[in-house]
Enzyme design. Sequence first.
Site, PDB file in Angstrom:
ATOM      1  N   GLY A   7       1.030  -1.235   0.099  1.00 37.62           N
ATOM      2  CA  GLY A   7       0.072   0.064   0.008  1.00 37.62           C
ATOM      3  C   GLY A   7       0.800   1.488  -0.114  1.00 37.62           C
ATOM      4  O   GLY A   7       0.481   2.129   0.410  1.00 37.62           O
ATOM      5  N   ASP A  10      -7.676  -0.953   0.369  1.00 37.08           N
ATOM      6  CA  ASP A  10      -6.276  -0.525   0.854  1.00 37.08           C
ATOM      7  C   ASP A  10      -6.092   0.601   1.303  1.00 37.08           C
ATOM      8  O   ASP A  10      -5.706   1.231   2.463  1.00 37.08           O
ATOM      9  CB  ASP A  10      -5.416  -0.478  -0.308  1.00 37.08           C
ATOM     10  CG  ASP A  10      -4.981  -1.945  -0.897  1.00 37.08           C
ATOM     11  OD1 ASP A  10      -5.418  -2.851  -0.368  1.00 37.08           O
ATOM     12  OD2 ASP A  10      -3.944  -1.949  -1.798  1.00 37.08           O
TER      13      ASP A  10
HETATM   14  O1  PMV Z   1      -2.054  -6.024  -4.367  1.00 34.93           O
HETATM   15  P1  PMV Z   1      -2.783  -5.253  -3.293  1.00 34.93           P
HETATM   16  O2  PMV Z   1      -2.119  -5.513  -1.789  1.00 34.93           O
HETATM   17  O3  PMV Z   1      -2.735  -3.608  -3.327  1.00 34.93           O
HETATM   18  O4  PMV Z   1      -4.091  -5.755  -2.792  1.00 34.93           O
HETATM   19  C1  PMV Z   1      -4.966  -5.680  -3.715  1.00 34.93           C
HETATM   20  C2  PMV Z   1      -6.315  -6.404  -3.336  1.00 34.93           C
HETATM   21  C3  PMV Z   1      -7.255  -6.866  -4.136  1.00 34.93           C
HETATM   22  O5  PMV Z   1      -8.441  -7.524  -3.414  1.00 34.93           O
HETATM   23  C4  PMV Z   1      -6.621  -8.011  -5.082  1.00 34.93           C
HETATM   24  C5  PMV Z   1      -7.881  -5.921  -4.982  1.00 34.93           C
HETATM   25  C6  PMV Z   1      -8.829  -4.873  -4.396  1.00 34.93           C
HETATM   26  O6  PMV Z   1      -8.934  -3.781  -5.028  1.00 34.93           O
HETATM   27  O7  PMV Z   1      -9.286  -5.003  -3.460  1.00 34.93           O
END
Ligand code: PMV
Length: 312
Positions: free
Chosen positions: A105, A150
């Site tokens: 993040g 996030d």
């Molecule tokens: O890749 P990261 O940690 O930013 O996670 C994204 C999380 C997902 O569920 C795959 C996408 C989302 O927008 O929630």
Amino acid sequence: MEIVKASAPGKVILFGEHAVVYGVPAIAIPVHDARVTVVAQDAPLGSGIVLHNVTLRETWAFDPAVVNANPVSQIIGLVLHAANVQPPDLSITIDSSIPVASGLGSGAAVSAAVGDAVAQSCGVTLDREQLNALVYEIEKQHHGTPSGIDNTVIVYQQPIFFRREHPIEPISVLRPITFLVVDTGCSATTKQVVADVRRLRETQPRFTQTLLTEIEALVNLAHTALSEGDHHLLGNLMTQNHRLLQSLTVSSYELDHLVNVALDAGAYGAKLSGGGRGGNMIVLSSEDRLDDLSTALLEAGAVRVLRANLSP
Ligand code: PMV
């Protein structure tokens, strides 16, 4: 001279990634050991907003005529617009210990901390909900169709049970808990992986729906296990969630390898975290096994191990 400070943590998703895009709840926690810190101070009259990124060793000026130049300019533009003020004269320093492009993040944390600092410098109070909405705008422009989990966990800086279009539910834990956050060293583009899952859902709707329903059941059980301090059960649910993410095609050789290493070394459970196909995986074990597990994972090819602690 007025000095304003703002800070935002990294994050990991404990349960429900990918499924959360389709309305399934998910659980995410802040990673306080990896943070973005922003310091904004008054600058000489007429200098505008000048940014110094300590991590990237870059200095550049905010140009109000080109607010779409990059995510930092965009969040500044959104905050100034929300506050209805002209750009003040400010020197802004951004310092981040959140690894970039590894699903922790970092982008959302920079947006949150810069947005908060600029608002404070303009004498405007943005509450968490307002700041979160602005950071989400930036996430949407750079990550395709993000669920919003996030930016929400990063802006609120606390563990959350998150469901799209529902009020945010903070989670409190009964006893301290530590997760290892383990970097595979492989980068993957979440936007691409999310698009692949979308395609899978279109081409194999019944198969995908079954997985999403099973993930939802795990998330709900995990919510209770986390609140009640049942770490054995929580670990077991993590590993089950990993298996379902494998079926959703978002794991990778490296992630599966590190999950197996952690389980062989006695972890309660392990899973990939976030978009998958690279990035980070997370591990839960008894406190006294954390050091040995970290060593085993680094020896097995992990490039970094961070800790995410939660306290009652
Ligand atoms: O890749 P990261 O940690 O930013 O996670 C994204 C999380 C997902 O569920 C795959 C996408 C989302 O927008 O929630």
